[in-house]
Scaffold this motif. Structure first.
Motif, PDB file in Angstrom:
ATOM      1  N   LEU A  15       0.839  -1.207   0.000  1.00 23.24           N
ATOM      2  CA  LEU A  15       0.000   0.000   0.000  1.00 23.24           C
ATOM      3  C   LEU A  15       0.872   1.254   0.000  1.00 23.24           C
ATOM      4  CD1 LEU A  15      -1.710   0.536   3.475  1.00 23.24           C
ATOM      5  CD2 LEU A  15       0.129  -1.077   3.089  1.00 23.24           C
ATOM      6  N   HIS A  16       0.334   2.310  -0.571  1.00 22.93           N
ATOM      7  CA  HIS A  16       1.065   3.562  -0.645  1.00 22.93           C
ATOM      8  C   HIS A  16       0.068   4.708  -0.742  1.00 22.93           C
ATOM      9  CE1 HIS A  16       4.718   5.766  -0.770  1.00 22.93           C
ATOM     10  NE2 HIS A  16       5.464   4.814  -1.282  1.00 22.93           N
ATOM     11  N   ARG A  17       0.599   5.902  -0.651  1.00 19.77           N
ATOM     12  CA  ARG A  17      -0.235   7.074  -0.579  1.00 19.77           C
ATOM     13  C   ARG A  17       0.605   8.273  -0.997  1.00 19.77           C
ATOM     14  NH1 ARG A  17      -4.674   8.474   2.894  1.00 19.77           N
ATOM     15  NH2 ARG A  17      -4.753   6.513   4.027  1.00 19.77           N
ATOM     16  N   GLY A  18      -0.037   9.287  -1.534  1.00 20.58           N
ATOM     17  CA  GLY A  18       0.692  10.505  -1.895  1.00 20.58           C
ATOM     18  C   GLY A  18      -0.252  11.676  -2.012  1.00 20.58           C
ATOM     19  N   GLU A  19       0.312  12.847  -1.908  1.00 26.82           N
ATOM     20  CA  GLU A  19      -0.509  14.049  -1.852  1.00 26.82           C
ATOM     21  C   GLU A  19       0.296  15.217  -2.437  1.00 26.82           C
ATOM     22  OE1 GLU A  19      -3.292  16.088   1.618  1.00 26.82           O
ATOM     23  OE2 GLU A  19      -2.036  14.370   2.094  1.00 26.82           O
ATOM     24  N   VAL A  20      -0.337  16.009  -3.306  1.00 25.29           N
ATOM     25  CA  VAL A  20       0.291  17.227  -3.836  1.00 25.29           C
ATOM     26  C   VAL A  20      -0.512  18.420  -3.330  1.00 25.29           C
ATOM     27  CG1 VAL A  20       1.106  18.456  -5.891  1.00 25.29           C
ATOM     28  CG2 VAL A  20       0.927  15.956  -5.934  1.00 25.29           C
ATOM     29  N   ILE A  21       0.187  19.399  -2.762  1.00 23.84           N
ATOM     30  CA  ILE A  21      -0.480  20.527  -2.104  1.00 23.84           C
ATOM     31  C   ILE A  21       0.056  21.844  -2.654  1.00 23.84           C
ATOM     32  CG2 ILE A  21      -0.682  21.759   0.111  1.00 23.84           C
ATOM     33  CD1 ILE A  21      -0.544  18.965   1.463  1.00 23.84           C
ATOM     34  N   SER A  22      -0.864  22.763  -2.939  1.00 27.40           N
ATOM     35  CA  SER A  22      -0.454  24.104  -3.325  1.00 27.40           C
ATOM     36  C   SER A  22      -1.343  25.107  -2.600  1.00 27.40           C
ATOM     37  CB  SER A  22      -0.575  24.265  -4.842  1.00 27.40           C
ATOM     38  OG  SER A  22      -0.223  25.571  -5.215  1.00 27.40           O
ATOM     39  N   SER A  23      -0.734  26.059  -1.956  1.00 22.68           N
ATOM     40  CA  SER A  23      -1.479  27.105  -1.247  1.00 22.68           C
ATOM     41  C   SER A  23      -0.886  28.425  -1.711  1.00 22.68           C
ATOM     42  CB  SER A  23      -1.309  26.904   0.264  1.00 22.68           C
ATOM     43  OG  SER A  23      -1.981  27.919   0.960  1.00 22.68           O
ATOM     44  N   PHE A  24      -1.714  29.279  -2.299  1.00 20.07           N
ATOM     45  CA  PHE A  24      -1.149  30.493  -2.909  1.00 20.07           C
ATOM     46  C   PHE A  24      -2.187  31.610  -2.939  1.00 20.07           C
ATOM     47  CE2 PHE A  24      -3.295  30.223  -7.088  1.00 20.07           C
ATOM     48  CZ  PHE A  24      -3.785  28.931  -7.019  1.00 20.07           C
ATOM     49  N   LYS A  25      -1.759  32.784  -3.382  1.00 19.09           N
ATOM     50  CA  LYS A  25      -2.691  33.887  -3.559  1.00 19.09           C
ATOM     51  C   LYS A  25      -2.863  34.178  -5.044  1.00 19.09           C
ATOM     52  CE  LYS A  25      -2.684  36.072   0.862  1.00 19.09           C
ATOM     53  NZ  LYS A  25      -2.766  37.329   1.598  1.00 19.09           N
ATOM     54  N   THR A  26      -4.107  34.372  -5.455  1.00 22.25           N
ATOM     55  CA  THR A  26      -4.349  34.765  -6.849  1.00 22.25           C
ATOM     56  C   THR A  26      -4.099  36.270  -6.962  1.00 22.25           C
ATOM     57  OG1 THR A  26      -6.686  35.043  -6.355  1.00 22.25           O
ATOM     58  CG2 THR A  26      -6.025  32.938  -7.285  1.00 22.25           C
ATOM     59  N   ALA A  27      -4.144  36.760  -8.213  1.00 19.68           N
ATOM     60  CA  ALA A  27      -3.767  38.154  -8.460  1.00 19.68           C
ATOM     61  C   ALA A  27      -4.567  39.135  -7.614  1.00 19.68           C
ATOM     62  CB  ALA A  27      -3.907  38.479  -9.939  1.00 19.68           C
ATOM     63  N   GLY A  28      -5.832  38.892  -7.390  1.00 18.87           N
ATOM     64  CA  GLY A  28      -6.633  39.809  -6.574  1.00 18.87           C
ATOM     65  C   GLY A  28      -6.354  39.678  -5.091  1.00 18.87           C
ATOM     66  N   ASP A  29      -5.236  39.017  -4.735  1.00 15.68           N
ATOM     67  CA  ASP A  29      -4.793  38.852  -3.359  1.00 15.68           C
ATOM     68  C   ASP A  29      -5.762  38.011  -2.525  1.00 15.68           C
ATOM     69  OD1 ASP A  29      -2.645  39.317  -1.613  1.00 15.68           O
ATOM     70  OD2 ASP A  29      -3.856  40.732  -0.460  1.00 15.68           O
ATOM     71  N   SER A  30      -6.431  37.050  -3.159  1.00 16.55           N
ATOM     72  CA  SER A  30      -7.289  36.158  -2.384  1.00 16.55           C
ATOM     73  C   SER A  30      -6.664  34.772  -2.360  1.00 16.55           C
ATOM     74  CB  SER A  30      -8.697  36.120  -2.966  1.00 16.55           C
ATOM     75  OG  SER A  30      -8.660  35.769  -4.317  1.00 16.55           O
ATOM     76  N   LYS A  31      -6.933  34.059  -1.271  1.00 19.74           N
ATOM     77  CA  LYS A  31      -6.299  32.758  -1.061  1.00 19.74           C
ATOM     78  C   LYS A  31      -6.907  31.668  -1.919  1.00 19.74           C
ATOM     79  CE  LYS A  31      -6.592  32.696   3.368  1.00 19.74           C
ATOM     80  NZ  LYS A  31      -6.704  32.310   4.779  1.00 19.74           N
ATOM     81  N   CYS A  32      -6.072  30.693  -2.252  1.00 25.27           N
ATOM     82  CA  CYS A  32      -6.531  29.553  -3.021  1.00 25.27           C
ATOM     83  C   CYS A  32      -5.746  28.332  -2.573  1.00 25.27           C
ATOM     84  CB  CYS A  32      -6.283  29.837  -4.493  1.00 25.27           C
ATOM     85  SG  CYS A  32      -7.069  28.640  -5.530  1.00 25.27           S
ATOM     86  N   LYS A  33      -6.439  27.201  -2.400  1.00 26.26           N
ATOM     87  CA  LYS A  33      -5.758  25.979  -1.975  1.00 26.26           C
ATOM     88  C   LYS A  33      -6.120  24.848  -2.917  1.00 26.26           C
ATOM     89  CE  LYS A  33      -6.159  27.362   2.840  1.00 26.26           C
ATOM     90  NZ  LYS A  33      -6.591  26.974   4.187  1.00 26.26           N
ATOM     91  N   LEU A  34      -5.105  24.161  -3.433  1.00 28.78           N
ATOM     92  CA  LEU A  34      -5.327  23.028  -4.331  1.00 28.78           C
ATOM     93  C   LEU A  34      -4.764  21.781  -3.667  1.00 28.78           C
ATOM     94  CD1 LEU A  34      -3.995  24.682  -7.618  1.00 28.78           C
ATOM     95  CD2 LEU A  34      -6.366  24.601  -6.832  1.00 28.78           C
ATOM     96  N   ASN A  35      -5.471  20.683  -3.818  1.00 27.90           N
ATOM     97  CA  ASN A  35      -5.018  19.454  -3.181  1.00 27.90           C
ATOM     98  C   ASN A  35      -5.360  18.257  -4.058  1.00 27.90           C
ATOM     99  OD1 ASN A  35      -5.368  17.055  -1.254  1.00 27.90           O
ATOM    100  ND2 ASN A  35      -4.273  18.565  -0.042  1.00 27.90           N
ATOM    101  N   PHE A  36      -4.374  17.385  -4.247  1.00 27.56           N
ATOM    102  CA  PHE A  36      -4.615  16.154  -5.005  1.00 27.56           C
ATOM    103  C   PHE A  36      -4.037  15.008  -4.189  1.00 27.56           C
ATOM    104  CE2 PHE A  36      -3.186  12.885  -8.012  1.00 27.56           C
ATOM    105  CZ  PHE A  36      -4.348  12.680  -8.725  1.00 27.56           C
ATOM    106  N   SER A  37      -4.840  13.980  -3.941  1.00 20.81           N
ATOM    107  CA  SER A  37      -4.300  12.873  -3.168  1.00 20.81           C
ATOM    108  C   SER A  37      -4.737  11.522  -3.718  1.00 20.81           C
ATOM    109  CB  SER A  37      -4.700  12.998  -1.696  1.00 20.81           C
ATOM    110  OG  SER A  37      -6.079  12.758  -1.553  1.00 20.81           O
ATOM    111  N   VAL A  38      -3.864  10.557  -3.523  1.00 23.75           N
ATOM    112  CA  VAL A  38      -4.118   9.188  -3.967  1.00 23.75           C
ATOM    113  C   VAL A  38      -3.821   8.245  -2.824  1.00 23.75           C
ATOM    114  CG1 VAL A  38      -3.330   7.352  -5.513  1.00 23.75           C
ATOM    115  CG2 VAL A  38      -3.509   9.681  -6.357  1.00 23.75           C
ATOM    116  N   TYR A  39      -4.705   7.280  -2.624  1.00 21.88           N
ATOM    117  CA  TYR A  39      -4.402   6.173  -1.736  1.00 21.88           C
ATOM    118  C   TYR A  39      -4.520   4.888  -2.548  1.00 21.88           C
ATOM    119  CZ  TYR A  39      -5.083   2.239   1.253  1.00 21.88           C
ATOM    120  OH  TYR A  39      -4.956   0.997   1.798  1.00 21.88           O
ATOM    121  N   MET A  40      -3.593   3.986  -2.368  1.00 19.83           N
ATOM    122  CA  MET A  40      -3.690   2.700  -3.077  1.00 19.83           C
ATOM    123  C   MET A  40      -3.344   1.547  -2.154  1.00 19.83           C
ATOM    124  SD  MET A  40      -0.262   3.551  -5.244  1.00 19.83           S
ATOM    125  CE  MET A  40      -0.515   5.294  -4.906  1.00 19.83           C
ATOM    126  N   ASP A  41      -4.120   0.476  -2.222  1.00 21.73           N
ATOM    127  CA  ASP A  41      -3.816  -0.759  -1.504  1.00 21.73           C
ATOM    128  C   ASP A  41      -2.564  -1.412  -2.048  1.00 21.73           C
ATOM    129  OD1 ASP A  41      -5.793  -0.909   0.338  1.00 21.73           O
ATOM    130  OD2 ASP A  41      -6.986  -2.425  -0.696  1.00 21.73           O
TER     131      ASP A  41
END
Lengths: 320, 320
Positions: free
Chosen positions: A241-267
């Motif tokens: 089994l394994h697992r992984g996660e990609v995370i991005s936390s940033f501000k868009t041009a109008g100075d507002s927050k944005c969070k992106l998340n991608f995750s996988v779990y596998m047996d």
């Protein structure tokens, strides 16, 4: 629609998983498995000696390279791509740019298509990182595990006196939390390294010290080393089994927050990797239909290519 | 590298967000904003009347269509694509297939490129759903919110006697949990509908009843209706944060479990949408470099196209 004829090279964990994934897809026809070892398929797939692949030039469209080691892929990919379209999971991250250029030339010359590094990481995680980077103009952060790292396990096994070893990568939960809120300090450890080693008792102190000082792999990272017997180690090695996660936390041009998340779990790491390779067989067919040749990574392939080309209308209807 | 010259059509919330996103990217040059209203830019961008866009044929490469309503985009996209490469956020899901075919013909004829439905959903969520579907051979499940749904708000405002209204979509946390474990019953509500309505007190009972019986939008879904004054409603309408999640839980061929998850949180829906549109300006440049014309969705565009084409080597080095 004509079925796509598929061959598999290598019959370890990944090759066996690929066999099942190809057999499960009614658009594909599994023609043969090529192996350097004398093996049998429990699904009655024909198994041929590795060198006989040239006999299958007119019978196979796409070869899935499931070689167990990096040296396998570096040698086999050019050999096979001389005659077939190829998908491999080449995963030595640092060598990818030079390997890509080498394979691109080979594939252009032989008029074939090679999709390289086509697993989960490198592979679809690379694609997601690229998307996050394009949107955020920042490097996303990747966490792996808990799961076995082959690269780190290999690094331990190269130490003199080590009979066998396995390394589990364990993500630092606090670091994940901080990455999600965009406040991860540069120097916070992102992963813990759990090492299990089989060796003679007299060597254990030296080996533990050597492991903890391997640069890039363990040095400066929180690492624990446990000494176990071979039976215990075999049990640990069977945990796929394994697992992984990609995370991005940033501000868009109008100075507002944005969070992106991608995750996988596998047996099962090999089963999921085989699932990805098999999905990209459709990409090979689409690239061929568009008469392009060369080497490609997941970043170069539109997601619509993961379906047979006739499904365009359906995709628009159901997914957009 | 020459900068890409960009124009913006429409100057509502999305147009204003797009202006800031384009100005923040040093590879782009914001030439002008086109609006039917008499407006001023606080960033001193030139604002021109909508009809003058034909004066800019040699001065603008890519037009971002930020029209506020669906009817805007259906009319403006063909008009503008006669002269320019275009990106829009057309979001009437059911109309996407016919709109795609229509725009594809127009763009092929005028030798331009149209990237349509290029927001977060439809847009990158469509791309992720397609990837999950290809890997899992199953329909992934999407959850939205908490955030305002324009479509549902519009549906309420069409009821006679409604002065103004807004609808928040709230995902059912239990349904998210069940979707992640692959045990979501078909009939479990996935979203709650929170409606806020301004109307005369005498109409409130009838309006609540009518809302709860709008087929496809509210009927059979857990819906609450609150009656508020116009000031309160304006405050609610200014909340632009939103969130969404795509979930797939499936078994790979070797009968092992796999879970895929993609989620986005944004403080400002228009800022994140503008961020996506702006990122895809690079895709237009790559499509042009490859001499292709026609209509495209995010599914048709490789992620490597989201970067200037010269970054190929860098991408391989940093992301794979």
């Amino acid at each position: 629609m004509n079925k796509i004829n598929v061959g598999i090279v290598g019959y370890g964990n990944l090759g066996k998983a690929a066999e099942q994934a190809v057999l499960a897809n009614k658009n594909f026809n599994l023609v043969a498995i090529f192996s350097r070892r004398l093996v049998c398929s429990k699904f009655n797939t024909k198994v041929e000696p590795y060198n006989s692949f040239t006999d299958y030039v007119t019978k196979i469209d796409v070869m899935l390279l499931c070689g167990g080691s990096k040296s396998d892929l570096e040698i086999q990919t050019p050999e096979i791509a001389e005659y077939f379209d190829v998908i491999n999971t080449f995963d030595t991250h640092k060598k990818i740019p030079t390997e890509f250029n080498k394979l691109n030339e080979i594939a252009k010359k032989s008029k074939h298509r090679i999709i390289m590094s086509c697993g989960w990481d490198p592979g679809i995680f690379s694609l997601i990182r690229a998307m996050f980077m394009a949107l955020s103009n920042n490097n996303p952060i990747t966490f792996w595990g808990k799961g076995i790292s082959m690269g780190h396990s290999d690094a331990i096994r190269r130490i003199s006196g080590v009979d066998d070893a396995v390394q589990f990568t364990v993500p630092n939960k606090e670091a994940i939390k901080r990455a999600k809120s965009g406040t991860l300090p540069e120097d916070m450890p992102r992963h813990f390294r759990e090492c299990y080693v089989v060796c003679k008792p007299k060597d254990s102190a030296r080996i533990e010290n050597e492991i903890k000082n391997i640069p890039n792999y363990f040095k400066g990272q929180p690492t624990t080393v446990s000494f176990v017997d071979q039976n215990h180690l075999l049990k640990l090695k069977s945990k796929m089994l394994h697992r992984g996660e990609v995370i991005s936390s940033f501000k868009t041009a109008g100075d507002s927050k944005c969070k992106l998340n991608f995750s996988v779990y596998m047996d099962s790491n090999p089963n999921f990797t085989a699932c990805i390779m098999t999905t990209y067989i459709n990409a090979i067919a689409n690239l061929k239909e568009n008469k392009v040749t060369g080497a490609f990574t997941n970043l170069d392939i539109p997601v619509s290519y993961l379906f047979p080309s006739k499904y365009k209308e359906t995709l628009l209807k159901t997914l957009c």
